[in-house]
Write a protein that holds these residues in place. Structure first.
Motif, PDB file in Angstrom:
ATOM      1  N   CYS A 139       0.877  -1.177   0.000  1.00 48.40           N
ATOM      2  CA  CYS A 139       0.000   0.000   0.000  1.00 48.40           C
ATOM      3  C   CYS A 139       0.914   1.226   0.000  1.00 48.40           C
ATOM      4  O   CYS A 139       1.847   1.304   0.793  1.00 48.40           O
ATOM      5  N   SER A 140       0.687   2.154  -0.887  1.00 47.33           N
ATOM      6  CA  SER A 140       1.644   3.262  -1.037  1.00 47.33           C
ATOM      7  C   SER A 140       1.659   4.173   0.188  1.00 47.33           C
ATOM      8  O   SER A 140       0.649   4.324   0.889  1.00 47.33           O
ATOM      9  N   TYR A 141       2.818   4.769   0.423  1.00 47.00           N
ATOM     10  CA  TYR A 141       2.926   5.756   1.498  1.00 47.00           C
ATOM     11  C   TYR A 141       1.952   6.904   1.249  1.00 47.00           C
ATOM     12  O   TYR A 141       1.380   7.458   2.181  1.00 47.00           O
ATOM     13  N   ASP A 142       1.752   7.242   0.001  1.00 47.44           N
ATOM     14  CA  ASP A 142       0.830   8.313  -0.349  1.00 47.44           C
ATOM     15  C   ASP A 142      -0.599   7.950   0.056  1.00 47.44           C
ATOM     16  O   ASP A 142      -1.319   8.778   0.625  1.00 47.44           O
ATOM     17  N   ASP A 143      -1.024   6.727  -0.218  1.00 45.07           N
ATOM     18  CA  ASP A 143      -2.369   6.291   0.167  1.00 45.07           C
ATOM     19  C   ASP A 143      -2.530   6.264   1.683  1.00 45.07           C
ATOM     20  O   ASP A 143      -3.583   6.633   2.214  1.00 45.07           O
ATOM     21  N   ILE A 144      -1.503   5.814   2.404  1.00 41.28           N
ATOM     22  CA  ILE A 144      -1.558   5.793   3.868  1.00 41.28           C
ATOM     23  C   ILE A 144      -1.635   7.223   4.395  1.00 41.28           C
ATOM     24  O   ILE A 144      -2.430   7.524   5.297  1.00 41.28           O
ATOM     25  N   TYR A 145      -0.832   8.116   3.817  1.00 38.90           N
ATOM     26  CA  TYR A 145      -0.858   9.535   4.199  1.00 38.90           C
ATOM     27  C   TYR A 145      -2.273  10.091   4.023  1.00 38.90           C
ATOM     28  O   TYR A 145      -2.819  10.713   4.939  1.00 38.90           O
ATOM     29  N   LYS A 146      -2.852   9.877   2.853  1.00 43.23           N
ATOM     30  CA  LYS A 146      -4.195  10.405   2.577  1.00 43.23           C
ATOM     31  C   LYS A 146      -5.241   9.818   3.516  1.00 43.23           C
ATOM     32  O   LYS A 146      -6.145  10.533   3.975  1.00 43.23           O
ATOM     33  N   ASP A 147      -5.116   8.523   3.830  1.00 38.36           N
ATOM     34  CA  ASP A 147      -6.057   7.879   4.737  1.00 38.36           C
ATOM     35  C   ASP A 147      -6.008   8.515   6.123  1.00 38.36           C
ATOM     36  O   ASP A 147      -7.047   8.870   6.695  1.00 38.36           O
ATOM     37  N   LEU A 148      -4.798   8.675   6.670  1.00 39.86           N
ATOM     38  CA  LEU A 148      -4.663   9.268   8.000  1.00 39.86           C
ATOM     39  C   LEU A 148      -5.068  10.746   7.996  1.00 39.86           C
ATOM     40  O   LEU A 148      -5.694  11.232   8.945  1.00 39.86           O
ATOM     41  N   TYR A 149      -4.722  11.451   6.942  1.00 33.45           N
ATOM     42  CA  TYR A 149      -5.091  12.859   6.789  1.00 33.45           C
ATOM     43  C   TYR A 149      -6.610  13.004   6.840  1.00 33.45           C
ATOM     44  O   TYR A 149      -7.147  13.879   7.533  1.00 33.45           O
ATOM     45  N   ASN A 150      -7.306  12.137   6.130  1.00 36.91           N
ATOM     46  CA  ASN A 150      -8.764  12.195   6.091  1.00 36.91           C
ATOM     47  C   ASN A 150      -9.404  11.734   7.396  1.00 36.91           C
ATOM     48  O   ASN A 150     -10.481  12.203   7.762  1.00 36.91           O
ATOM     49  N   LYS A 151      -8.751  10.830   8.117  1.00 39.92           N
ATOM     50  CA  LYS A 151      -9.287  10.341   9.392  1.00 39.92           C
ATOM     51  C   LYS A 151      -9.213  11.411  10.475  1.00 39.92           C
ATOM     52  O   LYS A 151     -10.170  11.616  11.214  1.00 39.92           O
ATOM     53  N   ASP A 152      -8.043  12.060  10.599  1.00 41.40           N
ATOM     54  CA  ASP A 152      -7.870  13.069  11.652  1.00 41.40           C
ATOM     55  C   ASP A 152      -6.559  13.825  11.423  1.00 41.40           C
ATOM     56  O   ASP A 152      -5.530  13.518  12.024  1.00 41.40           O
ATOM     57  N   LYS A 153      -6.613  14.825  10.551  1.00 37.50           N
ATOM     58  CA  LYS A 153      -5.419  15.585  10.169  1.00 37.50           C
ATOM     59  C   LYS A 153      -4.690  16.164  11.386  1.00 37.50           C
ATOM     60  O   LYS A 153      -3.467  16.070  11.494  1.00 37.50           O
ATOM     61  N   TYR A 198      -4.721  15.287  14.658  1.00 35.75           N
ATOM     62  CA  TYR A 198      -4.120  14.273  15.518  1.00 35.75           C
ATOM     63  C   TYR A 198      -2.850  13.688  14.885  1.00 35.75           C
ATOM     64  O   TYR A 198      -1.808  13.592  15.530  1.00 35.75           O
ATOM     65  N   TYR A 199      -2.937  13.303  13.612  1.00 37.26           N
ATOM     66  CA  TYR A 199      -1.800  12.648  12.965  1.00 37.26           C
ATOM     67  C   TYR A 199      -0.687  13.634  12.587  1.00 37.26           C
ATOM     68  O   TYR A 199       0.452  13.213  12.376  1.00 37.26           O
ATOM     69  N   THR A 200      -1.000  14.915  12.553  1.00 37.77           N
ATOM     70  CA  THR A 200       0.046  15.925  12.398  1.00 37.77           C
ATOM     71  C   THR A 200       0.768  16.094  13.728  1.00 37.77           C
ATOM     72  O   THR A 200       2.008  16.122  13.778  1.00 37.77           O
ATOM     73  N   GLN A 201       0.005  16.188  14.813  1.00 40.81           N
ATOM     74  CA  GLN A 201       0.606  16.386  16.137  1.00 40.81           C
ATOM     75  C   GLN A 201       1.483  15.222  16.569  1.00 40.81           C
ATOM     76  O   GLN A 201       2.514  15.432  17.206  1.00 40.81           O
ATOM     77  N   ASN A 202       1.090  13.990  16.240  1.00 43.08           N
ATOM     78  CA  ASN A 202       1.918  12.858  16.676  1.00 43.08           C
ATOM     79  C   ASN A 202       3.047  12.536  15.690  1.00 43.08           C
ATOM     80  O   ASN A 202       3.816  11.610  15.899  1.00 43.08           O
ATOM     81  N   GLY A 203       3.159  13.306  14.606  1.00 40.01           N
ATOM     82  CA  GLY A 203       4.282  13.188  13.691  1.00 40.01           C
ATOM     83  C   GLY A 203       4.124  12.165  12.576  1.00 40.01           C
ATOM     84  O   GLY A 203       5.020  12.031  11.736  1.00 40.01           O
TER      85      GLY A 203
END
Length: 178
Positions: free
Chosen positions: A59-73, A75-80
């Motif tokens: 699964c691409s890093y880009d797809d994982i990034y987009k998934d987490l971004y859409n789930k809770d930008k 939270y996932y920005t704050q935890n790095g």
């Protein structure tokens, strides 16, 4: 040995943090490095401890990034995690599983004892991995952003020492002790 002939694999569980930080650091220093994970799935922390984010290798890093971004930008920005994934997608397309790679390496460096055991188990179970020896070394460090940076520096120091050896097979015991 020429630095381009000295092939390094850095391996953690999910090919997300520790192995990717070392991969990036070694590549910037001119080493021929790749990174991998040994787990069955790629696992990242979720918003609750009992709800990790789980992805397939490939699964691409880009797809994982987009998934987490859409789930809770926020939270996932704050935890790095979003920063980490942004770095990862600049290095390569997706997490790779070590057990699915047939490339010959000079040195395989693992980032925790459990991963070291999985790499050795893999080598014991394959029929052929070429006729060249591979040196497997474990450097234990925690799976957090700060320790990953420190670990990448230590791995680079070790790889620099190893790459300078004219007879690594005979010198490795002394070099690892330094």
């Amino acid at each position: 040995m020429a630095i381009s002939d000295f092939k390094i694999a850095v391996v953690c569980s999910s090919n997300m943090n520790r192995s990717m930080e070392a991969h990036a650091f070694l590549s910037k220093k001119g080493f021929n490095a790749r990174s991998f994970g040994t787990g069955d799935k790629v696992k990242l922390p979720g918003t609750a401890q009992e709800k990790p984010n789980i992805y397939d290798f490939g699964c691409s890093y880009d797809d994982i990034y987009k998934d987490l971004y859409n789930k809770d930008k926020t939270y996932y920005t704050q935890n790095g995690l979003l920063n980490m994934l942004d770095r990862n997608r600049r290095i390569k397309q997706h997490p790779e599983r070590f057990q699915e790679c047939n490339e010959q390496f000079t040195v395989v460096i693992t980032c925790e004892e459990r991963v070291y055991d999985q790499v050795l188990e893999y080598f014991e179970n394959i029929l052929s991995f070429g006729n060249k020896p591979v040196h497997v070394i474990n450097i234990n460090f925690q799976d957090n952003h700060e320790e990953a940076r420190i670990g990448a520096f230590l791995i680079c120091e070790l790889v620099t020492l190893l790459s300078r050896s004219e007879d690594l097979d005979n010198d490795i015991d002394q070099l690892v002790v330094k």
